[in-house]
Design a protein around this motif. Sequence first.
Motif: not given
Length: 253
Positions: A119, A125, A240, A236
């Motif tokens: 990442e 993602w 976020h 998720l």
Amino acid sequence: MVAGLVGVGATTALTSAGVVLPLVAAVAAVVVYWLVMRFLARRHVSELAPARAGWRALLGIAIGVAFIATSLLSVVTEFSFTWSTGRALPTVATTAAVALGAAVTEELMFRGLVLQALERLVGSWVALAVTAVAFGAVHLANPAATPWSAVAIAVEAGVLLGAAFLWKRNIWLAVGLHFAWNTGVGLIGIAVSGHPSDGLLVARPTGPDLLTGGSFGIEASIVPVALSVLISVPMLVTAHRRGNLVPLRRGRR
């Protein structure tokens, strides 16, 4: 990442049997991971922070138990169950120890090392997708594995465990969830990723493989795959909103 994978991966040889060796493997894996992160990556290992580690692990276990219970209750009529002839205490101790050793080593490798390294290069993602596919792919070497079982593992384990880590940025949450699934399924007597289980019960699939997972185990059932998506999405979304996801850095060289 490579140094960590070699070091932590070496401890996995101790996770396959008994009670003591898997626990030794878990401790050794944590020590190796910490040393690699502190002295090679040269950063604080916040994902292993002892503060609230127990609560994070318990939260993961609670989610895992709910996940197992819902999955099994949805397909319980597709199995036949009989009591095992083994002694209960040694069975529980061995199953839990092996599950803990596997959960700690695999989470440190896939969510701790690979996901976090990727990442930094390609964002959360893409890193989540790559580690999920890789997690499913390595399970192709397991007994009774099929392309479908690899896809199922990629979604219900790779995506879910990755989402759990990104949600709280804590390895112990993912370890707790992973541990609960393997222990619960094993004690019920269903094969865990193709490996037969000596549990408290003996479970035999009687329904279609799409529901029971066949000889690979319930991980190849469509039911936990669908449920894992329902669990992963809110994790998720919350990650976020909290700013826990690393964005894709376009144009980096």
